[in-house]
Design a protein around this motif. Sequence first.
Motif, short mmCIF file in Angstrom:
data_model
loop_
_atom_site.label_atom_id
_atom_site.label_comp_id
_atom_site.label_asym_id
_atom_site.label_seq_id
_atom_site.Cartn_x
_atom_site.Cartn_y
_atom_site.Cartn_z
N GLU A 100 -33.92 51.25 94.01
CA GLU A 100 -32.95 51.02 95.39
C GLU A 100 -33.46 49.89 96.04
O GLU A 100 -32.61 48.94 96.27
CB GLU A 100 -33.10 52.15 96.26
N SER A 121 -26.31 56.04 89.75
CA SER A 121 -26.56 57.37 90.43
C SER A 121 -26.87 56.89 92.14
O SER A 121 -26.60 57.79 92.95
CB SER A 121 -27.60 58.21 90.03
N ILE A 122 -27.24 55.96 92.69
CA ILE A 122 -27.57 55.43 93.83
C ILE A 122 -26.14 55.38 94.80
O ILE A 122 -25.42 54.69 94.14
CB ILE A 122 -28.32 54.28 94.06
N PRO A 123 -26.29 56.24 95.89
CA PRO A 123 -25.05 55.98 96.55
C PRO A 123 -24.66 54.41 97.08
O PRO A 123 -25.72 53.82 97.39
CB PRO A 123 -25.28 56.94 97.89
N ARG A 142 -25.82 52.95 100.40
CA ARG A 142 -27.16 52.56 100.49
C ARG A 142 -27.65 51.19 100.06
O ARG A 142 -28.32 50.39 100.62
CB ARG A 142 -28.07 53.66 99.99
N ARG A 183 -21.27 59.95 95.92
CA ARG A 183 -22.20 61.04 95.91
C ARG A 183 -22.96 60.70 94.80
O ARG A 183 -22.77 60.26 93.71
CB ARG A 183 -21.57 62.57 95.81
N GLY A 184 -24.30 60.90 94.81
CA GLY A 184 -25.41 60.60 93.57
C GLY A 184 -24.75 61.25 92.35
O GLY A 184 -24.19 62.23 92.23
N SER A 237 -32.50 60.83 91.17
CA SER A 237 -31.68 60.41 92.40
C SER A 237 -30.89 61.85 92.71
O SER A 237 -30.47 62.11 93.63
CB SER A 237 -30.72 59.60 91.71
N LEU A 238 -30.55 62.43 91.39
CA LEU A 238 -29.62 63.59 91.95
C LEU A 238 -30.41 64.76 92.44
O LEU A 238 -29.86 65.26 93.57
CB LEU A 238 -29.10 64.27 90.38
N ASP A 295 -33.00 64.41 94.48
CA ASP A 295 -33.23 63.76 96.03
C ASP A 295 -31.90 63.90 96.68
O ASP A 295 -31.93 64.36 97.79
CB ASP A 295 -33.26 62.20 95.69
N GLU A 296 -30.53 63.53 96.13
CA GLU A 296 -29.36 63.81 96.73
C GLU A 296 -29.06 65.46 97.17
O GLU A 296 -28.68 65.94 98.21
CB GLU A 296 -28.34 63.43 96.00
N PHE A 297 -29.23 66.49 95.95
CA PHE A 297 -28.73 67.67 95.98
C PHE A 297 -29.88 68.96 96.37
O PHE A 297 -29.73 69.83 96.53
CB PHE A 297 -27.89 68.10 94.75
#
Length: 283
Positions: A92, A118-120, A123, A183-184, A245-246, A248-250
């Motif tokens: 990122e 996968s990174i929003p 960001r 979303r991721g 990433s996923l 981290d997101e969910f």
Amino acid sequence: MTQLGVVGGGTMGAGIAEIAIRAGDDVLVLERDQAAADAARARIEKSINRAVSKSKISADDAEQALARLTLTTSVSNFADRELVIEALPEIEALKVGFFAELDKITAPTAILATNTSSIPIIRIAKDVADPSRVVGVHFFNPVPVMPLVEIISSLASSPEAIETVTAYARDHLGKKTIQAGDRGGFVVNALLIPYLVDAIRMYESGYASKEDIDTGMVNGCGHPMGPLTLSDTVGLDVVLDVAESLYDEFRQPHYAPPPLLRRMVEAGYLGKKSGKGFYDYSS
Ligand code: 3HC
């Protein structure tokens, strides 16, 4: 003809550059040094030569396409680009820094797109003065073969920027496009990566052999390749990055990368690109 800039000439960047020069664009690919630029050019030439040998493109068209390709090691050469697609590794901070730099160099009308897996998007646009020109365009590997491009709009992306990149991918490059939210994992990786990491967990647990897992999904479900071969194709480092990433997101356990995946990446077993993954590709 679009003045396209591609940041990074790895598997995805090279694939994007290839289809763009074949579609008639003037393409500038940025790499970190001359050796990496030479490797990126070789990657693109090899893939175009393969298309020639399969009669998908004539030798003349291939030569003309390659004449539209320029490699550079200086981001300042991106000043005249109308569209930039970034295809750097899934780090990122690296992407954020590059977008900040592109923001200063490119015209305010240029669209800045990221091929992040996968990174929003918002960001990545964090340090861009006008984030309305930052969008996601997510291609699939191998880029010359896979028809899909996901178009991702952040909360700040302008409808005009989204329309422009959708038309570019669909009408100019001939890809099928879908719209995804910021979303991721977007749509495809949010579904695909849990499946791949589940297959790795199944193999790691000793429940089934890698060959049986792959054969099961190819012959039982009609997938073109099994999940362990697909992980090797995508790159185990990419699978790991997207899974992280996923997660981290969910914060859901089924996104968490299994230890075997981490160990393989730490060992440099990245799949086809490194010659070794779940299978051996050294020969
Ligand atoms: N570049 C260009 N063309 C290629 C290629 C490549 N790297 N790999 C295969 N091809 C072409 C071949 O030339 C062949 O063309 P033809 O049918 O006109 O002769 C055709 O694709 C089929 O290739 P093969 O006969 O060699 O092998 P397969 O039949 O096994 O097909 C495949 C290869 C197309 C890669 C197929 O196995 C497949 O579709 N696999 C699934 C790929 C997939 O799921 N990709 C998405 C990954 S997820 C992702 O990228 C997102 C990221 O963010 C993680």
